[in-house]
Every structure is written in C-alpha cells, then in structure tokens.
Write a protein that holds these residues in place. Structure first.
Motif, PDB file in Angstrom:
ATOM      1  N   SER A  47     -15.700  28.938 -13.604  1.00 23.96           N
ATOM      2  CA  SER A  47     -15.700  28.154 -14.851  1.00 23.96           C
ATOM      3  C   SER A  47     -15.625  26.657 -14.540  1.00 23.96           C
ATOM      4  N   GLY A  48     -14.849  26.282 -13.526  1.00 24.57           N
ATOM      5  CA  GLY A  48     -14.742  24.857 -13.173  1.00 24.57           C
ATOM      6  C   GLY A  48     -16.079  24.308 -12.696  1.00 24.57           C
ATOM      7  N   LEU A  91     -18.489  23.973 -15.616  1.00 22.49           N
ATOM      8  CA  LEU A  91     -18.140  22.803 -16.443  1.00 22.49           C
ATOM      9  C   LEU A  91     -18.562  21.495 -15.769  1.00 22.49           C
ATOM     10  N   ARG A  92     -18.347  21.403 -14.441  1.00 25.43           N
ATOM     11  CA  ARG A  92     -18.742  20.157 -13.741  1.00 25.43           C
ATOM     12  C   ARG A  92     -20.256  19.965 -13.815  1.00 25.43           C
ATOM     13  N   MET A 113     -10.638  17.947 -18.987  1.00 25.98           N
ATOM     14  CA  MET A 113     -10.681  18.084 -17.526  1.00 25.98           C
ATOM     15  C   MET A 113     -10.053  16.863 -16.844  1.00 25.98           C
ATOM     16  N   GLU A 164      -5.799  19.181 -18.611  1.00 23.76           N
ATOM     17  CA  GLU A 164      -5.509  20.214 -19.620  1.00 23.76           C
ATOM     18  C   GLU A 164      -6.610  21.252 -19.621  1.00 23.76           C
ATOM     19  N   VAL A 201      -9.591  23.356 -21.244  1.00 21.37           N
ATOM     20  CA  VAL A 201     -10.639  23.188 -22.261  1.00 21.37           C
ATOM     21  C   VAL A 201     -10.427  24.300 -23.301  1.00 21.37           C
ATOM     22  N   ILE A 230     -14.907  27.911 -23.687  1.00 23.05           N
ATOM     23  CA  ILE A 230     -14.917  28.577 -22.375  1.00 23.05           C
ATOM     24  C   ILE A 230     -15.428  30.009 -22.497  1.00 23.05           C
ATOM     25  N   GLY A 243     -11.480  31.322 -11.899  1.00 21.47           N
ATOM     26  CA  GLY A 243     -10.956  30.318 -12.848  1.00 21.47           C
ATOM     27  C   GLY A 243     -11.037  30.766 -14.293  1.00 21.47           C
ATOM     28  N   ARG A 284      -8.170  32.086 -18.103  1.00 21.69           N
ATOM     29  CA  ARG A 284      -7.069  31.194 -17.753  1.00 21.69           C
ATOM     30  C   ARG A 284      -6.013  31.136 -18.851  1.00 21.69           C
ATOM     31  N   GLN A 336      -8.143  34.098 -23.660  1.00 11.62           N
ATOM     32  CA  GLN A 336      -9.430  34.250 -22.942  1.00 11.62           C
ATOM     33  C   GLN A 336      -9.542  35.663 -22.360  1.00 11.62           C
ATOM     34  N   ARG A 394     -12.283  15.148  -5.592  1.00 13.83           N
ATOM     35  CA  ARG A 394     -12.395  15.402  -7.038  1.00 13.83           C
ATOM     36  C   ARG A 394     -11.446  14.475  -7.784  1.00 13.83           C
ATOM     37  N   ARG A 431      -2.135  19.946 -14.259  1.00 17.53           N
ATOM     38  CA  ARG A 431      -2.862  21.194 -14.017  1.00 17.53           C
ATOM     39  C   ARG A 431      -1.901  22.313 -13.619  1.00 17.53           C
TER      40      ARG A 431
HETATM   41  P1  AMP Z   1     -11.056  24.211 -11.629  1.00 20.56           P
HETATM   42  O1  AMP Z   1     -12.300  23.744 -10.939  1.00 20.56           O
HETATM   43  O2  AMP Z   1     -11.001  25.715 -11.775  1.00 20.56           O
HETATM   44  O3  AMP Z   1      -9.800  23.653 -11.007  1.00 20.56           O
HETATM   45  O4  AMP Z   1     -11.147  23.653 -13.122  1.00 20.56           O
HETATM   46  C1  AMP Z   1     -11.230  22.268 -13.382  1.00 20.56           C
HETATM   47  C2  AMP Z   1     -10.883  21.999 -14.859  1.00 20.56           C
HETATM   48  O5  AMP Z   1     -11.847  22.653 -15.707  1.00 20.56           O
HETATM   49  C3  AMP Z   1      -9.525  22.542 -15.337  1.00 20.56           C
HETATM   50  O6  AMP Z   1      -8.464  21.651 -15.042  1.00 20.56           O
HETATM   51  C4  AMP Z   1      -9.777  22.692 -16.839  1.00 20.56           C
HETATM   52  O7  AMP Z   1      -9.730  21.431 -17.522  1.00 20.56           O
HETATM   53  C5  AMP Z   1     -11.218  23.177 -16.883  1.00 20.56           C
HETATM   54  N1  AMP Z   1     -11.302  24.652 -16.846  1.00 20.56           N
HETATM   55  C6  AMP Z   1     -11.852  25.404 -15.854  1.00 20.56           C
HETATM   56  N2  AMP Z   1     -11.776  26.708 -16.173  1.00 20.56           N
HETATM   57  C7  AMP Z   1     -11.165  26.779 -17.379  1.00 20.56           C
HETATM   58  C8  AMP Z   1     -10.783  27.855 -18.231  1.00 20.56           C
HETATM   59  N3  AMP Z   1     -11.016  29.134 -17.908  1.00 20.56           N
HETATM   60  N4  AMP Z   1     -10.166  27.553 -19.388  1.00 20.56           N
HETATM   61  C9  AMP Z   1      -9.927  26.273 -19.748  1.00 20.56           C
HETATM   62  N5  AMP Z   1     -10.257  25.222 -18.991  1.00 20.56           N
HETATM   63  C10 AMP Z   1     -10.874  25.463 -17.815  1.00 20.56           C
END
Ligand code: AMP
Ligand code: ADP
Length: 217
Positions: free
Chosen positions: A31-32, A35-36, A53, A57, A59, A64, A84, A87, A91, A159, A170
């Motif tokens: 998921s991260g 999102l990126r 992000m 916090e 999302v 998601i 990820g 979370r 979800q 990052r 986080r």
């Molecule tokens: P990560 O790369 O998994 O550390 O995710 C980076 C950021 O993306 C997190 O700090 C959240 O803001 C957002 N994020 C990633 N996965 C989720 C999820 N399943 N639910 C909510 N936010 C997420």
C-alpha cells in the motif's frame, strides 16, 4: 497463495516481500509503494493521501480499501502478498468482505515482531532507489557502492517520512491502530509470529519454513 505480512513500519516487510516474491512468484501489493506512485503521478488519490503520509498518519480507510481491492483484482488468478495492508481493524473487516465476495481467503498471515528501538534504527538508516524502489540500509544492508543502487546505479535517497518527528507519529499509529489487526485475525485464523529482530537471512528462513509448508499442502 495469498499472504498478509503484518508488522511495524521499518520492521522489514518490504525487504522480506522481495524475497518471498522471488521464491513463490507472488505479486507484491504494498500500500505504501502504491501510494508513493500515485503521488509521483499526481493523481487525485495521491493528492488526497499526501498530507497524511507527510505527517505519519494513516490515510483514510475508504481510500485505502478501494485502492487495495482494485490492485487485488488486477490479475485475479495471481497469488499475492499484501504489505502494509490492512493497517486498521476496519480495513481488515473490509478485506474479509472483499475476499468473501470472491469466495477466496488468505492462506497465511505473518506478523513481524520487533521492538520500537530497532525499528527507529532501521528507519533512520533506510535508503531507497527512487528509480526501481530497491531498499538498503546504511549499516545493515549496504549497497555495493556507497549511496548508489546496486541494480541501476541511481543515487539513493532517504524517505522524507523517515525523519524522527514523523517516525514517532508512524509508530504511534502502528501501536494504536495497526497492532489490533493481528488480534482481529487471531479470532478465527492462525497468525504466525516471526522474530524480525534477527538478520535478514534468518528472518527469511523463518518465513520460508511457514510458507514452504503451506505451498506443499
Ligand atoms: P509505508 O510505506 O507502509 O511505511 O507507508 C507509508 C505511509 O503511507 C504511511 O505512513 C501511511 O500514511 C500511508 N499508508 C500506507 N499503507 C496504509 C494503509 N494500509 N492504511 C492507511 N495508510 C497507509
Ligand atoms: P518496512 O517495509 O517494514 O517498512 P523495510 O523492508 O523497508 O521495512 O526495512 C526497513 C529498513 O531496515 C531498511 O533500511 C532495510 O534495509 C533494513 N532491514 C530490513 N530487514 C532488516 C533486518 N532483518 N535486519 C536489519 N536491517 C533490516
């Protein structure tokens, strides 16, 4: 095979997912990472996710769940590993509904266990390749040439959400919102706890022991 990999940010989920993908041929649905990519492409979803992000916090669930269930449907016959996601308990409930709707289930849930001190050390030393996404660590998993990606030679970056203020948010989000997800799954499924404080090869062995047994059955 459908697998969920739980664990704190920085626990080593992405690192292990790459190895799991190589061994079992699964799709890596992070998921991260998704999102990126949405942010880089400046999509509406990327713009909506940005402030959450950046502050560490989570999302909102609705965004998601939509994003991840879409990714799971992209190649319906392929096995996958969810990294990820989920979370939050909400979800996880929505994931279960989506699986039920497709008469599917998760075959294995792995929970990477590690304490906050190590996670902070891992996140502060994390460096990644902006081109291919490969992940390194300045002490633990160093690239062959300092600051350069082994795969494509691109200069590695840190990052922005790995800075110490955001890391503490986080971790707070993890303990408050994500830890209960393992408890939710334990109600009716087996969750395999993996000691993620060990070195990466040892963690992989622990994971492969569980997944090899499943792949054979
Ligand atoms: P990560 O790369 O998994 O550390 O995710 C980076 C950021 O993306 C997190 O700090 C959240 O803001 C957002 N994020 C990633 N996965 C989720 C999820 N399943 N639910 C909510 N936010 C997420
Ligand atoms: P996550 O996907 O859970 O956020 P990563 O896989 O990106 O975590 O790992 C976080 C950092 O820790 C990276 O810099 C990675 O190179 C390093 N790392 C991953 N696994 C280990 C391990 N078992 N021991 C030491 N460092 C690790």
């Amino acid at each position: 095979m459908r697998v969920v990999l739980l664990g704190a940010p920085g626990a080593g989920k992405g690192t292990q997912c790459k190895r799991i993908v190589d061994r079992y041929g699964l799709l890596h649905l992070s998921s991260g990472d998704i999102l990126r990519k949405e942010r880089t492409a400046a999509t509406e979803l990327g713009r909506k996710a940005q402030s959450y992000m950046d502050s560490g916090e989570l999302v909102p669930d609705q965004l998601i769940v939509e994003m991840m269930t879409k990714a799971m449907r992209n190649d319906p016959d392929a096995g996958y590993i969810l990294d990820g996601f989920p979370r939050t308990v909400n979800q996880a409930v929505e994931l279960d509904k989506a699986l039920e709707g497709n008469c599917e289930d998760i075959d294995a849930i792995l929970n990477l266990e590690i304490d906050d001190k190590l996670v902070i050390e891992r996140m502060s030393g994390r460096r990644s390749c902006p081109k291919c996404g490969a992940v390194y660590h300045i002490k633990n998993l160093r690239p062959k040439v300092d600051d350069k990606c082994d795969i494509d030679g691109t200069t590695l970056v840190q990052r922005p959400d790995d800075n110490s203020d955001v890391v503490s948010n986080r971790l707070k989000a993890y303990h408050q919102q994500t830890e209960p997800v393992a408890a939710y799954f334990r109600n009716n499924r087996t969750v395999y706890d993996i000691d993620a404080s060990k070195d990466p090869d040892k963690v992989s062995v622990l994971i492969f022991e569980k997944l090899d047994a499943l792949a054979k059955s």
